[in-house]
Every structure is written in C-alpha cells, then in structure tokens.
Design an enzyme around this catalytic site. Structure first.
Site, short mmCIF file in Angstrom:
data_model
loop_
_atom_site.label_atom_id
_atom_site.label_comp_id
_atom_site.label_asym_id
_atom_site.label_seq_id
_atom_site.Cartn_x
_atom_site.Cartn_y
_atom_site.Cartn_z
N GLU A 248 0.84 -1.19 0.00
CA GLU A 248 0.00 0.00 0.00
C GLU A 248 0.88 1.24 0.00
OE1 GLU A 248 -4.14 -0.99 2.34
OE2 GLU A 248 -2.45 -0.31 3.53
N CYS A 249 0.66 2.14 -0.95
CA CYS A 249 1.34 3.42 -1.02
C CYS A 249 2.86 3.24 -0.93
CB CYS A 249 0.81 4.37 0.05
SG CYS A 249 1.16 6.10 -0.30
N GLY A 250 3.48 3.55 0.22
CA GLY A 250 4.91 3.37 0.33
C GLY A 250 5.34 1.94 0.10
N THR B 197 -1.30 -0.87 -4.43
CA THR B 197 -2.20 0.27 -4.62
C THR B 197 -1.59 1.50 -3.96
OG1 THR B 197 -3.40 -0.10 -2.54
CG2 THR B 197 -4.23 -1.24 -4.51
#
Length: 436
Positions: A327-329, A427
């Site tokens: 997720e993200c990072g 994501t």
C-alpha cells in the site's frame, strides 16, 4: 455511561491533536478511563491517542464506513469514563459527494452519535470575528450541538478579553484560553506529525500539555458539557477478510501507516500477524502465506532499503509462490525504483515495474473507491474497496497490468490504478473498508 465529546475546529493546524492528548492525559491522571477515536482517514494520530490514554484508538469514517461498522468500532468506548473523538480538518469539511454514511466530515460523526463538539479556535490576527466564526459553526447544521470553545494561541490578556466578551455575547461557553507554549508543539514532516513511536520523549510532551491545559482550561466545565452516551449494540462487526491465515507484515519506521481497525479485524478473524523489519534487513517469515507491506516513509530510507539485500532477495523468493501486496509506500518499494528528494535513484524489490520519484513532488490526496479487475489478498475481482490516498511521490512509470479501476470521491477516474504482476499487487490508497 461514558461522557462523550468531539474535539474539532474551523480548520486544520489549530491545535485539535494537542488539546485531545492533553485532555485525555489530564483526565487519566484524575483516575478516569479515557477512550479516543479519530474521525477521518488519519493513521498517525491514533498512536498518539494510545500513548496518552493507554488504550488503543481507531478511526471512524463516514465516507468509507456504514453506520453498523462505526457503531461496532465505537462500542469499545462503552467501558470508558470519557470518550473523545478527534476530528480532522474543519468541523464540516468533507468531500462533495456522499459516501457510505456521509461525506467524511467530523460533523457526520458528531451528529450520528449525538456527541457534543468542543471547538478549538485560534484567534490569531482577529478578535470579535472569532466569535462570529464559532457562532456560524454552531448554527450551520441543526443536528450538531456545540458544547463550548477552547481558545488557542491567544496573544495577550487584552486579546483574550476581547474574544471572550464576544463569545459570551453570542451565548457560547469559553472553557479556557491557551497562550502560545512552544514546549507542547508536536513536530511535523511532509505527511503530518512525526509518528509517536519515533519520539522518545512523547510521554513527557503529553504530560506537559496536560499540565498546561489543566492550568488554563476548566476541565470540570468541559466534562460537564459532554453528552451521556449509551453505546448501541452493533448489528454487525467489520466486513474485513484477512489476506491470509498467517500474515508477514512489514513494521518499522519505513512501514508504519496502517489503520488500527484493519489489524484488529484481521486478528479477530483468526489471522496470525508475523511482523518483520525491512530496515533491519529482515525477510518475510517463510512460514507465512501472504506478505503485506503498508505505507510509511520509504522515501526517507530508500538508500538503506536498497542496500538491504537480505530483505529484497527474501521478498522476491516469497513472491515466487505466495501473494505480496503493498500500500502506497509499500507499493513503491515493490516497484523497480524510487528516486529520493535529492534526485538519487534507488533500486527497489522489482516485483512490479512501478517507478516513483520524491524529487518531483506533487500532492495526491483524497478518498478512493476501487473496483478490482483482478484479485488481491483478501479480496476477489469485482470487490469495491474504499480507501484514502495521501502522498507526494510522482509516478515515472506504471507499466504493469492495472489492478483496479479507481475513482476519486466525485466519481472521476484517476490514473493511480494500482498494479499486478505474478503474485505481486499494489495500490496507492490505504484500505479502510470494503462495500458490503
């Protein structure tokens, strides 16, 4: 029944978090059990709440969660003496289009639960106008009840007197006024407050905030303004499917953005969490059946992550046979490369072709509704996932097959679709809930 309050303000940066922490610690020092919540998609503040109260805090979000989920989450406050919900942004700030049970505004939670609002007002650069702002917030929405106001950063006794007089004339209670006090300022960085676990002196800072607020605010009057809340039995719990039975979860200063209610829901559903630290050059546990890399600050640790060969090779071996999600990072670290703020490119895990740059900064912020085109751990194709995106990294390349069709809160399709390749998925949004 617990006394219940919402701490809100006209805008961000006014002092909601500091007041929430100070009130929580001050009442705890009086022997009261305090339960905190965070309204909206903030994964940093709940850790500060836990540090102040000794009780885990979770997010409640009217855009992403239905009323049953919110009722289930807040029911943990039923055995507390005081319940405090810290708002996000301004009291009525949310998105333009309604989500599951609201727009994400703090006012939605206050009205839904019947909890009175304590406003933090910063009258810097104004005087009587502060009363007009408070009165406007009080009268804007009939279902939201204002308990009173705490003034923050008053310039002088004369300044305080002017503002107090105007608020009294408007029929608004003033619980206290705080002069500027640098010793209780919480340090910040680009995605918000420096995390509680990174601050060795956080306990002393909260203690000082509690002492300072108790000196300048009538704590008994604040408590007297609270609602007497009786938790309602939730018809259902969280609609969360764990991504696996035994989950290898990256957890350290680079991978720390994770909603507490998600972790609790995984455990409640019988999943076992096996943490590991990429910054300590640890690989995911070989006995796990799925690996999850949450968001955090990989851009601040890119060189070390690139140098940690055991972590990267272990992650690659894991992904040969089992799913890995970021997720993200975490998504950025699953990619091919990450360029840091100095323009230096660092090789990442290479499980996806994603390339990102923190040197070319552009803020991406907002709620996301993703319709999965392919499975990801815990969710099947067609699932509608609600989450929130907040980062400053720019996509240089996103060559893999899109994971989902992703919309913002207005329904517009956005470019951050997520990616999938083999057993790896990722994501840019942080998952909050799945539509039932």
């Amino acid at each position: 029944m617990p006394a219940s309050l919402v701490i809100s303000a006209p805008a961000s940066g006014v002092g909601k978090t500091t007041l929430t922490l100070a009130l929580a610690r001050a009442w705890r020092k009086r022997g009261l059990n305090v339960q905190c919540f965070k309204s909206g998609p903030d994964y940093i503040d709940p850790a500060f709440h836990a540090a102040a109260t000794g009780r885990a805090s979770v997010n409640v979000d009217s855009w992403a969660m239905d009323r049953g989920t919110i009722a289930h989450l807040v029911s943990r406050g039923g055995n507390a003496d005081v319940v405090l919900a810290e708002g996000s942004m301004g009291l009525f700030d949310g998105v333009a289009a309604r989500g599951v049970s609201g727009t994400g505004a703090t006012a939605d939670i206050a009205e839904m639960l019947g909890w009175p609002v304590v406003l933090v007002i910063d009258p810097s650069g104004q005087a009587q106008t502060a009363a007009a702002i408070a009165a406007g917030l009080r009268d804007y929405r009939a279902g939201v009840r204002l308990g009173g106001v705490v003034l923050n950063r008053v310039a002088s006794p004369r300044h305080e007197d002017l503002v107090r007089r105007a608020l009294n004339e408007a029929g608004i209670k003033v619980f206290g006024a705080l002069p500027r006090h640098a010793e209780i300022s919480l340090p910040k960085r680009h995605l918000g407050l420096v995390q509680a676990e990174e601050q060795a002196e956080i306990g002393k800072l909260i203690d000082e905030a509690a002492r300072f607020v108790a000196e300048h605010v009538d704590l008994d009057a604040v408590l007297h303004s609270a609602g007497q809340w009786s938790p309602q039995a939730a018809a259902n719990g969280l609609n969360v499917t764990p991504p696996g039975q035994r989950i290898a979860l990256a957890r350290d200063a680079a991978f720390s953005f994770f909603y507490p209610h998600m972790l609790e829901a995984w455990r409640a559903a019988g999943a076992e969490i096996v943490p590991f630290s990429p910054l300590a050059n640890e690989a995911p546990d070989a006995s796990a059946d799925v690996c999850w890399l949450p968001g955090g600050y990989p851009e601040l640790h890119a060189a070390k992550l690139a140098a940690n060969a055991r972590f990267r090779s272990g992650l690659r071996v894991f992904a040969e046979t089992r799913p890995v999600h970021g997720e993200c990072g975490g998504y950025m670290v699953l990619g091919a490369g990450l360029t840091d703020a100095d323009g230096i490119s660092h090789e990442m895990a290479g499980l996806l072709g994603l390339e990102t740059s923190f040197a070319k900064r552009r803020m991406h912020l907002g709620y996301r509704l993703a319709e999965l085109a392919a499975p990801m751990p815990g969710h099947q194709p067609g699932a509608r996932l609600r989450g929130h995106e907040f980062h400053y990294s720019t996509i240089l390349a996103q060559p893999d097959t899109p994971l989902a069709v992703v919309h913002d809160a207005t329904g517009a399709v956005i470019a951050e679709t997520g990616s999938r390749r083999g057993h790896a998925t990722g994501t840019f949004f942080h998952l909050i809930a799945e539509d039932r």
